[in-house]
Write an enzyme that holds these catalytic residues in place. Sequence first.
Site, short mmCIF file in Angstrom:
data_model
loop_
_atom_site.label_atom_id
_atom_site.label_comp_id
_atom_site.label_asym_id
_atom_site.label_seq_id
_atom_site.Cartn_x
_atom_site.Cartn_y
_atom_site.Cartn_z
N GLU A 32 0.84 -1.20 0.00
CA GLU A 32 0.00 0.00 0.00
C GLU A 32 0.88 1.25 0.00
O GLU A 32 1.93 1.26 0.63
CB GLU A 32 -0.86 -0.03 1.28
N HIS A 34 2.63 4.49 1.01
CA HIS A 34 2.97 5.04 2.33
C HIS A 34 3.69 6.37 2.17
O HIS A 34 4.78 6.59 2.73
CB HIS A 34 3.82 4.05 3.13
N ASP A 43 3.69 -2.13 5.66
CA ASP A 43 2.75 -2.92 6.45
C ASP A 43 3.12 -4.40 6.50
O ASP A 43 2.53 -5.18 7.26
CB ASP A 43 1.33 -2.78 5.91
N HIS A 118 -1.53 -4.13 8.62
CA HIS A 118 -2.32 -3.25 7.75
C HIS A 118 -3.67 -2.98 8.42
O HIS A 118 -4.43 -3.92 8.70
CB HIS A 118 -2.51 -3.93 6.39
N GLU A 120 -6.70 -1.97 7.80
CA GLU A 120 -8.01 -2.44 7.34
C GLU A 120 -8.16 -3.96 7.39
O GLU A 120 -9.26 -4.48 7.23
CB GLU A 120 -8.29 -1.92 5.92
N HIS A 171 -1.12 6.25 9.62
CA HIS A 171 -0.69 5.66 8.36
C HIS A 171 0.46 6.49 7.77
O HIS A 171 0.28 7.67 7.49
CB HIS A 171 -1.87 5.62 7.38
N GLU A 176 5.10 4.60 12.09
CA GLU A 176 5.61 3.75 11.01
C GLU A 176 6.95 4.29 10.48
O GLU A 176 7.87 3.52 10.19
CB GLU A 176 4.60 3.64 9.87
ZN LIG Z 1 1.00 1.24 7.15
#
Ligand SMILES: [Zn+2]
Length: 249
Positions: A32, A34, A43, A118, A120, A171, A176
């Site tokens: 995904e 970032h 993730d 992740h 979701e 996110h 992170e």
């Molecule tokens: Zn992430």
Amino acid sequence: MSAVTLFSDLTSTQVHEAVRGKVLVWPIGGLEQHGPHLPLNVDALIPQAFAEALSVDVQGLLLPLLPISVRSLPQSGGGLQFPGTVFVEGGTFIDFIGQTLRSLSGLPYRQLVIINGHYENEGFIFEALDQMRQGGALQGRSVLAFSWWSMVRPEWVQEHLPEFPGWHAEHAGITETSLMLHLHPELVRAERPDHDRPPRAGVYQLPLRDDASNQGVLAMTSTASAEIGVSLFEHVREQIKVGVMDARG
Ligand SMILES: [Zn+2]
């Protein structure tokens, strides 16, 4: 640090006895966007690192990472309009996890630990596990499944992140970015975008707003550091170890 034992390095003749009474550790990631400063597989890299550490800490066996996740949502991951975000639909994801666990169910392992990276994915992982529980595939085993941030104690957040926006908005943000500066500094680019209007948790809003993020970043990155990263990593590692021991009963 002693070596990680990889499930996939065992032979078929070894595997049945090698997993008897042991903890199986399964990291689940994603691919995904970032932001402009972090790679697509953040993730995946973060739960992989926690899973490797746990495998050492409890002498468990590490299963291969699941690299593709469910979709990215605008108010928690930036959304699907960003190039490089790859996903499968929720039903496919649940089926994949369920069928994988069913095929492992003939082995005499004692405990399953799933570490998610992740945002979701979480509800879908829990759904898959509950379906397996109802079907009997987890009988006689203990299970602990969580997203790594669920192991962070509020006291750690208060001490280290005074302007914390909430985990849904973390996110590509300070945690992170800091973990990546600790674990894989060679993959972190120099840019540090901030976004001063983090989204509310638990809201899906249409039409999508152009200013919902800053280049895919939902909150703050400019104060990220490897020092925060190492503190967070060691804190979560310890919390996971304690949680896994507790859950064994
Ligand atoms: Zn992430």
